[in-house]
Design a protein around this motif. Structure first.
Motif, PDB file in Angstrom:
ATOM      1  N   ILE A  70       0.837  -1.200   0.000  1.00 37.06           N
ATOM      2  CA  ILE A  70       0.000   0.000   0.000  1.00 37.06           C
ATOM      3  C   ILE A  70       0.871   1.248   0.000  1.00 37.06           C
ATOM      4  CG2 ILE A  70      -1.665   1.332   1.360  1.00 37.06           C
ATOM      5  CD1 ILE A  70      -2.794  -1.354   2.354  1.00 37.06           C
ATOM      6  N   ALA A  71       1.926   1.239   0.812  1.00 32.02           N
ATOM      7  CA  ALA A  71       2.832   2.388   0.880  1.00 32.02           C
ATOM      8  C   ALA A  71       3.473   2.655  -0.475  1.00 32.02           C
ATOM      9  CB  ALA A  71       3.903   2.143   1.936  1.00 32.02           C
ATOM     10  N   HIS A  72       3.853   1.595  -1.189  1.00 36.17           N
ATOM     11  CA  HIS A  72       4.449   1.787  -2.516  1.00 36.17           C
ATOM     12  C   HIS A  72       3.425   2.365  -3.487  1.00 36.17           C
ATOM     13  CE1 HIS A  72       6.832   1.224  -6.088  1.00 36.17           C
ATOM     14  NE2 HIS A  72       5.920   0.424  -6.602  1.00 36.17           N
ATOM     15  N   GLN A  73       2.202   1.883  -3.436  1.00 35.98           N
ATOM     16  CA  GLN A  73       1.157   2.407  -4.318  1.00 35.98           C
ATOM     17  C   GLN A  73       0.928   3.895  -4.080  1.00 35.98           C
ATOM     18  OE1 GLN A  73      -2.129  -0.163  -3.379  1.00 35.98           O
ATOM     19  NE2 GLN A  73      -1.185  -1.965  -4.326  1.00 35.98           N
ATOM     20  N   LEU A  74       1.138   4.318  -2.833  1.00 34.72           N
ATOM     21  CA  LEU A  74       0.982   5.733  -2.481  1.00 34.72           C
ATOM     22  C   LEU A  74       2.239   6.546  -2.778  1.00 34.72           C
ATOM     23  CD1 LEU A  74      -0.748   5.206   0.976  1.00 34.72           C
ATOM     24  CD2 LEU A  74      -1.843   6.074  -1.092  1.00 34.72           C
ATOM     25  N   GLU A  75       3.285   5.876  -3.260  1.00 38.45           N
ATOM     26  CA  GLU A  75       4.582   6.500  -3.564  1.00 38.45           C
ATOM     27  C   GLU A  75       5.251   7.056  -2.326  1.00 38.45           C
ATOM     28  OE1 GLU A  75       3.805   9.320  -6.691  1.00 38.45           O
ATOM     29  OE2 GLU A  75       3.622   7.749  -8.210  1.00 38.45           O
ATOM     30  N   VAL A  76       5.055   6.361  -1.194  1.00 37.91           N
ATOM     31  CA  VAL A  76       5.765   6.742   0.030  1.00 37.91           C
ATOM     32  C   VAL A  76       6.715   5.634   0.484  1.00 37.91           C
ATOM     33  CG1 VAL A  76       3.868   8.224   0.772  1.00 37.91           C
ATOM     34  CG2 VAL A  76       3.993   5.879   1.622  1.00 37.91           C
ATOM     35  N   GLY A  77       6.670   4.469  -0.150  1.00 37.24           N
ATOM     36  CA  GLY A  77       7.535   3.351   0.210  1.00 37.24           C
ATOM     37  C   GLY A  77       8.138   2.706  -1.023  1.00 37.24           C
ATOM     38  N   VAL A  78       9.157   1.887  -0.805  1.00 34.16           N
ATOM     39  CA  VAL A  78       9.796   1.184  -1.921  1.00 34.16           C
ATOM     40  C   VAL A  78       8.927  -0.006  -2.335  1.00 34.16           C
ATOM     41  CG1 VAL A  78      12.082   1.883  -1.153  1.00 34.16           C
ATOM     42  CG2 VAL A  78      11.162  -0.326  -0.425  1.00 34.16           C
ATOM     43  N   ALA A  97      19.635   5.262  -2.074  1.00 32.64           N
ATOM     44  CA  ALA A  97      19.155   6.420  -1.320  1.00 32.64           C
ATOM     45  C   ALA A  97      19.940   6.563  -0.030  1.00 32.64           C
ATOM     46  CB  ALA A  97      17.670   6.278  -1.019  1.00 32.64           C
ATOM     47  N   GLU A  98      19.971   7.783   0.454  1.00 28.94           N
ATOM     48  CA  GLU A  98      20.630   8.099   1.722  1.00 28.94           C
ATOM     49  C   GLU A  98      19.702   7.771   2.879  1.00 28.94           C
ATOM     50  OE1 GLU A  98      21.731  12.197   4.212  1.00 28.94           O
ATOM     51  OE2 GLU A  98      20.881  12.293   2.197  1.00 28.94           O
ATOM     52  N   THR A  99      20.233   7.070   3.868  1.00 31.04           N
ATOM     53  CA  THR A  99      19.486   6.867   5.110  1.00 31.04           C
ATOM     54  C   THR A  99      19.640   8.121   5.955  1.00 31.04           C
ATOM     55  OG1 THR A  99      19.876   4.482   5.059  1.00 31.04           O
ATOM     56  CG2 THR A  99      19.230   5.447   7.167  1.00 31.04           C
ATOM     57  N   LEU A 100      18.519   8.695   6.350  1.00 30.00           N
ATOM     58  CA  LEU A 100      18.575   9.952   7.080  1.00 30.00           C
ATOM     59  C   LEU A 100      19.050   9.748   8.514  1.00 30.00           C
ATOM     60  CD1 LEU A 100      15.335  11.738   5.827  1.00 30.00           C
ATOM     61  CD2 LEU A 100      17.658  11.855   4.906  1.00 30.00           C
ATOM     62  N   THR A 101      19.570  10.790   9.077  1.00 32.36           N
ATOM     63  CA  THR A 101      19.957  10.834  10.479  1.00 32.36           C
ATOM     64  C   THR A 101      18.992  11.769  11.202  1.00 32.36           C
ATOM     65  OG1 THR A 101      21.414  12.743  10.186  1.00 32.36           O
ATOM     66  CG2 THR A 101      22.373  10.549   9.820  1.00 32.36           C
ATOM     67  N   THR A 102      19.138  11.873  12.513  1.00 34.16           N
ATOM     68  CA  THR A 102      18.301  12.807  13.262  1.00 34.16           C
ATOM     69  C   THR A 102      18.408  14.217  12.688  1.00 34.16           C
ATOM     70  OG1 THR A 102      18.573  11.490  15.270  1.00 34.16           O
ATOM     71  CG2 THR A 102      17.862  13.768  15.554  1.00 34.16           C
ATOM     72  N   LEU A 185      13.962   6.153   7.260  1.00 31.75           N
ATOM     73  CA  LEU A 185      13.667   7.241   6.340  1.00 31.75           C
ATOM     74  C   LEU A 185      14.782   7.355   5.308  1.00 31.75           C
ATOM     75  CD1 LEU A 185      12.646   9.857   9.069  1.00 31.75           C
ATOM     76  CD2 LEU A 185      11.159   8.226   7.893  1.00 31.75           C
ATOM     77  N   LEU A 186      14.422   7.295   4.036  1.00 24.70           N
ATOM     78  CA  LEU A 186      15.396   7.335   2.948  1.00 24.70           C
ATOM     79  C   LEU A 186      15.112   8.524   2.041  1.00 24.70           C
ATOM     80  CD1 LEU A 186      15.390   3.564   1.829  1.00 24.70           C
ATOM     81  CD2 LEU A 186      16.788   4.643   3.607  1.00 24.70           C
ATOM     82  N   PHE A 187      16.186   9.109   1.514  1.00 24.81           N
ATOM     83  CA  PHE A 187      16.048  10.219   0.568  1.00 24.81           C
ATOM     84  C   PHE A 187      16.999   9.978  -0.585  1.00 24.81           C
ATOM     85  CE2 PHE A 187      16.998  14.603  -0.895  1.00 24.81           C
ATOM     86  CZ  PHE A 187      15.697  14.970  -1.258  1.00 24.81           C
ATOM     87  N   ASP A 188      16.465   9.963  -1.812  1.00 15.63           N
ATOM     88  CA  ASP A 188      17.278   9.646  -2.993  1.00 15.63           C
ATOM     89  C   ASP A 188      17.732  10.870  -3.768  1.00 15.63           C
ATOM     90  OD1 ASP A 188      15.029  10.512  -4.318  1.00 15.63           O
ATOM     91  OD2 ASP A 188      14.690   8.651  -5.437  1.00 15.63           O
ATOM     92  N   GLY A 189      17.583  12.043  -3.170  1.00 17.86           N
ATOM     93  CA  GLY A 189      17.970  13.279  -3.834  1.00 17.86           C
ATOM     94  C   GLY A 189      16.789  14.067  -4.343  1.00 17.86           C
ATOM     95  N   ILE A 194       9.674   5.908   3.093  1.00 21.04           N
ATOM     96  CA  ILE A 194       9.629   5.311   4.416  1.00 21.04           C
ATOM     97  C   ILE A 194       9.650   3.801   4.255  1.00 21.04           C
ATOM     98  CG2 ILE A 194       8.320   5.097   6.565  1.00 21.04           C
ATOM     99  CD1 ILE A 194       7.128   7.832   6.021  1.00 21.04           C
ATOM    100  N   VAL A 195      10.527   3.128   4.991  1.00 16.42           N
ATOM    101  CA  VAL A 195      10.669   1.679   4.869  1.00 16.42           C
ATOM    102  C   VAL A 195      10.367   1.012   6.215  1.00 16.42           C
ATOM    103  CG1 VAL A 195      12.346   1.864   2.991  1.00 16.42           C
ATOM    104  CG2 VAL A 195      13.157   1.789   5.360  1.00 16.42           C
TER     105      VAL A 195
END
Length: 299
Positions: A70-78, A97-102, A185-189, A194-195
């Motif tokens: 469901i998260a992938h269908q919403l474009e919030v998950g891989v 993707a970069e794994t985020l820090t605090t 939390l991942l950011f690909d640029g 969210i995983v």
């Protein structure tokens, strides 16, 4: 190829999705599961093998896989590609993707809020989540597995009951992730993902918001800004709910650590982890603000 930690049977089951495995790369840092990056003739994938006794943590892998889809269908998950029940394994697409820090997660706070709202407004997840019942379950199971708790746990549980009682009249329900650690939390640029949807379930959106706030170590002003981004404005009632759920998040994390100390074979000091979160809970309930949050909701 380093496939010593993946059974030949699982490799056979993977091949229709991945093709021939070229390399299996263990990924360190998992506190519940074993994770691998798969280099294959069809590209890169992530494979997660469930840790031992993780069902005791309230994890249902069928539900996790469905929530991830469901998260992938919403474009919030891989992309969640396949679930292999007999191996307790989930295959997902690997994204660079970069794994985020605090710190870096706070830099993406506005986008995080938009992402959270997107799945909060989604179709329901296949399971439910209540942080207070989760703590009670963890406590009971940890006792069965011989975990020795700090002496003040009865008082802690009494304080938790006060929080639960204060929040009950304000309860609402929507799909929630319930584990918004920076490591998830991942950011690909350009996009945020969210995983790890293993604790996902329908519950109170304020738990997600409080969980995010405490994990990103937001101060009072940042917490208010978080609510303004989510709701368009903030008020004393919503602030009280957010702060009380921050406490609920620390309690869940503490008792998760205590239960893990009794059931996990991972080389990690789960008791110290639990005590760290319990210490922060104790500090927060000892403040005048805590009584004000309770009073505000009970008025």
């Amino acid at each position: 190829m380093n496939d010593s930690q993946i059974s030949p049977e699982l490799i056979t089951d993977l091949e229709p999705f991945t093709g021939m495995l070229l390399e299996v790369v263990p990924i360190s840092g998992g506190m519940t599961n074993r994770n691998f990056r798969l280099e294959t003739e069809k590209g890169r994938f992530m494979l997660r093998l469930a840790g031992e006794r993780t069902a005791l943590l309230g994890i249902n892998r069928h539900h996790e896989f469905t929530s991830a889809q469901i998260a992938h269908q919403l474009e919030v998950g891989v992309e969640a590609i396949a679930y292999f029940e007999r191996h307790a394994a989930i295959l997902t697409r690997f994204i660079g993707a970069e794994t985020l820090t605090t710190v870096t997660a706070r830099m993406h706070l506005e986008e995080l809020v938009r992402t959270i709202k997107r799945y909060h407004q989604a179709p329901v997840f296949p399971s439910s989540f209540n942080p207070f019942q989760t703590v009670k379950n963890y406590y009971s199971l940890a006792l069965e597995y011989g975990v020795k708790f700090p002496q003040d746990v009865p008082r802690v549980l009494t304080q938790m009951h006060r929080i639960e009682t204060a929040l009950q009249p304000h309860a609402r329900d929507c799909p929630c992730h319930n584990d918004l650690l920076p490591a998830n939390l991942l950011f690909d640029g350009s996009s945020l993902f969210i995983v790890d949807w293993e604790y996902a379930g329908n519950g109170n959106p304020f738990f997600d918001l409080g969980n995010l706030a405490v994990n990103l170590e937001l101060n009072a002003a940042q917490c208010q800004h978080l609510l303004e981004m989510y709701f368009g404005s903030s008020n004393p009632e919503s602030l009280a709910q957010l702060h009380l759920m921050r406490l609920a998040s620390d309690l869940r994390e503490a008792f998760w650590g205590f239960l893990q100390a009794g059931i996990s074979s991972i080389d990690f000091d789960f008791m110290e982890y639990g005590e760290t979160h319990l210490k922060r809970f104790r500090q927060n309930v000892a403040t005048e603000e805590f009584e004000q949050w309770l009073t505000g909701l009970n008025a």
